[in-house]
Design a protein around this motif. Sequence first.
Motif, PDB file in Angstrom:
ATOM      1  N   LYS A   1       0.853  -1.188   0.000  1.00  0.00           N
ATOM      2  CA  LYS A   1       0.000   0.000   0.000  1.00  0.00           C
ATOM      3  C   LYS A   1       0.890   1.239   0.000  1.00  0.00           C
ATOM      4  O   LYS A   1       1.827   1.342   0.795  1.00  0.00           O
ATOM      5  CB  LYS A   1      -0.926  -0.018   1.218  1.00  0.00           C
ATOM      6  CG  LYS A   1      -1.826   1.203   1.305  1.00  0.00           C
ATOM      7  CD  LYS A   1      -1.325   2.194   2.307  1.00  0.00           C
ATOM      8  CE  LYS A   1      -1.977   3.545   2.177  1.00  0.00           C
ATOM      9  NZ  LYS A   1      -1.541   4.509   3.186  1.00  0.00           N
TER      10      LYS A   1
ATOM     11  N   GLY B   1      -7.659   8.051   6.103  1.00  0.00           N
ATOM     12  CA  GLY B   1      -6.581   7.078   6.281  1.00  0.00           C
ATOM     13  C   GLY B   1      -7.003   5.651   5.940  1.00  0.00           C
ATOM     14  O   GLY B   1      -6.276   4.696   6.198  1.00  0.00           O
TER      15      GLY B   1
ATOM     16  N   ASP C   1      -5.110   2.244   4.318  1.00  0.00           N
ATOM     17  CA  ASP C   1      -4.384   1.245   5.108  1.00  0.00           C
ATOM     18  C   ASP C   1      -5.281   0.029   5.321  1.00  0.00           C
ATOM     19  O   ASP C   1      -4.845  -1.119   5.198  1.00  0.00           O
ATOM     20  CB  ASP C   1      -4.016   1.805   6.493  1.00  0.00           C
ATOM     21  CG  ASP C   1      -2.994   2.924   6.428  1.00  0.00           C
ATOM     22  OD1 ASP C   1      -2.340   3.070   5.385  1.00  0.00           O
ATOM     23  OD2 ASP C   1      -2.857   3.649   7.433  1.00  0.00           O
TER      24      ASP C   1
END
Length: 408
Positions: free
Chosen positions: A7, A151, A154
């Motif tokens: 990632k 975020g 992730d």
Amino acid sequence: MALIVQKYGGTSVGSPERVKNVARRIARWKARGHQLVVVVSAMAGETNRLLALAREVQGQPNPRELDVMVSTGEQVTIALMSMALMDLGLKARSYTGGQVKILTDGAFTRARIVSIDEERVRADLADGHVVVVAGFQGVDEAGNITTLGRGGSDTTGVALAAALRAEECQIYTDVDGVYTTDPRIVPEARRLKTITFEEMLEMASLGSKVLQIRSVEFAGKYRVKLRVLSSFEEEGEGTLITFEEDENMEQAIISGIAFNRDEAKITILGVPDRPGIAYQILGPIGDASIDVDMIVQNVGHDGMTDFSFTVHRNDYHKALELLKPVVAHIKARDVLSGDKIAKVSVVGVGMRSHAGIASTMFRALAEEGINIQMISTSEIKISVVIDEKYTELAVRVLHKVFGLDQPA
Ligand code: ASP
Ligand code: MG
């Protein structure tokens, strides 16, 4: 040959040049015979730009439309990344979350992944493709585009690694691993070679911003081997997130110092000391979906006690409003509150088996004249609330006293 999920965060794909750099890194992994699934974030700043744009048009943007909009950031990077890979002569194919498909619940802007149909990805891998998947997004039962919270890429990475039973999930970011504390505050901070899931979870929820908390929970639950690395360095082993029982190295007692300045404190003085009072105070707060973090109630005297708790600063004013009728009803003496506080925490699985961690911590703070306003503990952390202006001093002192400073 292994199946690896990588990632890359927003800064790692922040410009065409950086996208090409990442593509070269992927090509090197591919050349070693690995199968690669690559998850990318939007280019740095893009998600913020889109959110601001939405707010310019609708003060409180409609959540469904907001997700339609912010998910475009990642749609751009998957295509760019595939193009860059093709340019290097690799077979590559991009997919949005909905195309994979990554099924989520219907909670726009903070959806949770329900399942992943990994068949298409597997077929492409078998065919020699690098599969590039948009992070941060999915699709609900009804086919609406959803996003997983800030975020969230992730979590996409870890969830794909779990679904594909990948050998490892590598999270590439702009730091070369997880540090004992924020190096911007303590230059002596060190990169950790390993950290346990429990510690990482505490660090993430206590303010360390390296990984989205949800992704760490996910990795713990599905036992995904997770590694944080820098996309700006050629080599480097980063930080491996381990399971405590696999840990046979000499474990440090304290692994890190976390801090955050996101909370506010509310104290209600002169509360009647009788059953039901804590519920009366916190009931309306919980009903409003406001998360309460620390809670402290003192031993009562003369039938009275004091009651303190912390909430996120974003919820501070709302919480105070909600308390007004309660305070009047229970005839509390007064309310004291403030948002100039910081929470500083020491974290380490090693503290379970060591007495005296708390006293070491409190003595170190006392020697600097830092007053502790609230304390809370778990098996592997001790947190204190202090005046915000002492945050950096407290972090530095604790980093040193627990032996975390880099040897000179
Ligand atoms: N682009 C999204 C964000 O900025 C998701 C991510 O980067 O993980 O929050
Ligand atoms: Mg991120």
